[in-house]
Design an enzyme around this catalytic site. Structure first.
Site, PDB file in Angstrom:
ATOM      1  CD  GLU A 113      -2.774  -1.097  -0.178  1.00 31.96           C
ATOM      2  OE1 GLU A 113      -3.080  -0.012  -0.699  1.00 31.96           O
ATOM      3  OE2 GLU A 113      -3.057  -2.190  -0.703  1.00 31.96           O
ATOM      4  CG  HIS A 134      -5.315  -6.589  -7.879  1.00 34.71           C
ATOM      5  ND1 HIS A 134      -6.458  -5.833  -7.901  1.00 34.71           N
ATOM      6  CD2 HIS A 134      -4.517  -6.040  -6.931  1.00 34.71           C
ATOM      7  CE1 HIS A 134      -6.372  -4.880  -6.992  1.00 34.71           C
ATOM      8  NE2 HIS A 134      -5.209  -4.980  -6.386  1.00 34.71           N
TER       9      HIS A 134
HETATM   10 ZN   LIG Z   1      -2.479  -2.491  -4.903  1.00 36.97          ZN
END
Ligand SMILES: [Zn+2]
Length: 352
Positions: free
Chosen positions: A168, A274
């Site tokens: 993050e 992703h």
């Molecule tokens: Zn990410």
């Protein structure tokens, strides 16, 4: 700065939350499904603070500036300040884990890559823990980090996971490296989202940095590293990890519906970021294995400086050329590093 970005980058992909919900029922199922559509609900965001440092580090050590807040199970940001830089540890283990893991990631960027916080100018990092009720995700909002407690049944220990926190924080770094955000697309009436090749590269940058940070912190060489992310947040029935850089999409190493790809020929522009991120992840893994030793020592600067050259709509080919060029500049044309990076992008079918 942050308003132009405003993209919410989640650690746990929506697809995984949907999958976990499908294995649940009643209130638990509803709670997971509610989180899938959470991104429009962020409240009370504030402008990110610039430096404003108050603490003195040890000689020769860069000063960090972290603040950890407690949302107290609600969703108002940033929440109540629990721990400022240099404050002693609190009675709250989760807050202290977030503080420590943010610190490890910041020290990596500073000492290995010469990057002073996410913006290169020592920006204070705010992290809010105990966000929401049973919230099974962590994210970077463009302004700060948010960490849920997890639902305790499928997902837990988000603040205690260095890989998750580092992933993050790395979104904050790429946000500042690439003007407008790497792959951030603004669509009318919807929150900004990561799209296309650049969006997948954005996720890959965070996975690659998180892997290096985990290995750096553990002092691990490329042969002993697990090359997994999120291996420490899932209950056994939910899976073993969220992603594998070594073997993207291998459901035996990760979770039941992991569909990450490592072959560019299988990439579709509409894929979840992703999914396509496995291409860049695996290229980094292959180059690192070819070079041996410690992943960050040679490749850290190559990847970081390569991605620093990208623009908001860059492609995998752009990333391949940029990292190959940097490897040649830093280590010499035809050097081992130069050849390893080129060969890696060939193996994932980005370069011919
Ligand atoms: Zn990410």
């Amino acid at each position: 700065m942050s308003l132009r970005y405003g993209c919410i980058c989640y650690a746990v992909p929506k697809k995984m939350l949907v999958h976990l919900a499908s294995q649940s029922d009643g209130e638990e199922k509803q709670a997971l499904l509610d989180q899938v559509h959470h991104s429009t609900h962020l409240r009370g965001r504030r402008a990110a603070a610039s430096s404003g440092r108050v603490s003195l580090g040890k000689p020769g050590e860069k000063v960090l500036h972290r603040q950890v807040f407690d949302a107290q199970g609600r969703t108002f940001l940033p929440g109540k300040l629990l721990r400022d830089e240099d404050d002693p540890s609190t009675a709250d283990k989760i807050a202290d884990q977030a503080y420590e893991n943010v610190g490890i990631a910041l020290r990596f960027f500073d000492t290995v890559l010469g990057r002073d916080s996410v913006d290169g100018k020592g920006m204070r990092i705010d992290a809010t823990v105990h966000y929401g009720f049973g919230f099974s995700n962590a994210m970077w909002t463009g302004e700060q980090m948010i960490v849920g407690d997890g639902d305790g049944r499928h997902v837990s220990n988000l603040a205690g996971s260095l890989g998750i926190i580092a992933h993050e924080l790395s979104h904050g770094v790429s946000q500042h490296l690439v003007r407008g955000g790497l792959g951030v697309v603004q669509m009318a009436g919807q929150p900004p989202a990561l799209k296309g090749e650049a969006g997948a590269l954005n996720e890959s940058f965070s996975d690659v940095c998180a892997s290096m940070i985990k290995q750096w912190h553990a002092g691990q060489g490329v042969d002993s590293a697990d090359w997994l992310l999120g291996e420490d947040i899932l209950a056994a029935h939910a899976g073993k990890a969220i992603r594998s850089l070594k073997d993207p999409g291998n459901t035996r190493a990760t979770w039941a519906q992991d569909d990450q790809i490592s072959d560019y020929r299988r990439f579709a522009p509409t894929d979840d970021p992703h999914k396509g991120s496995g291409i860049g992840n695996h290229a980094f893994y292959l180059a690192a294995m070819e070079l041996g030793g410690k992943s960050w020592e040679t490749l850290g600067a190559v990847w970081f400086k390569g991605f620093d050259k990208l623009r908001s709509r860059s492609t995998f080919l752009d990333a391949a050329h940029a990292t190959v060029d940097v490897a040649g500049d830093l280590h010499g044309k035809n050097s081992v590093a130069h050849r390893a990076v080129k060969a890696a992008w060939r193996q994932v079918n980005v370069l011919n």
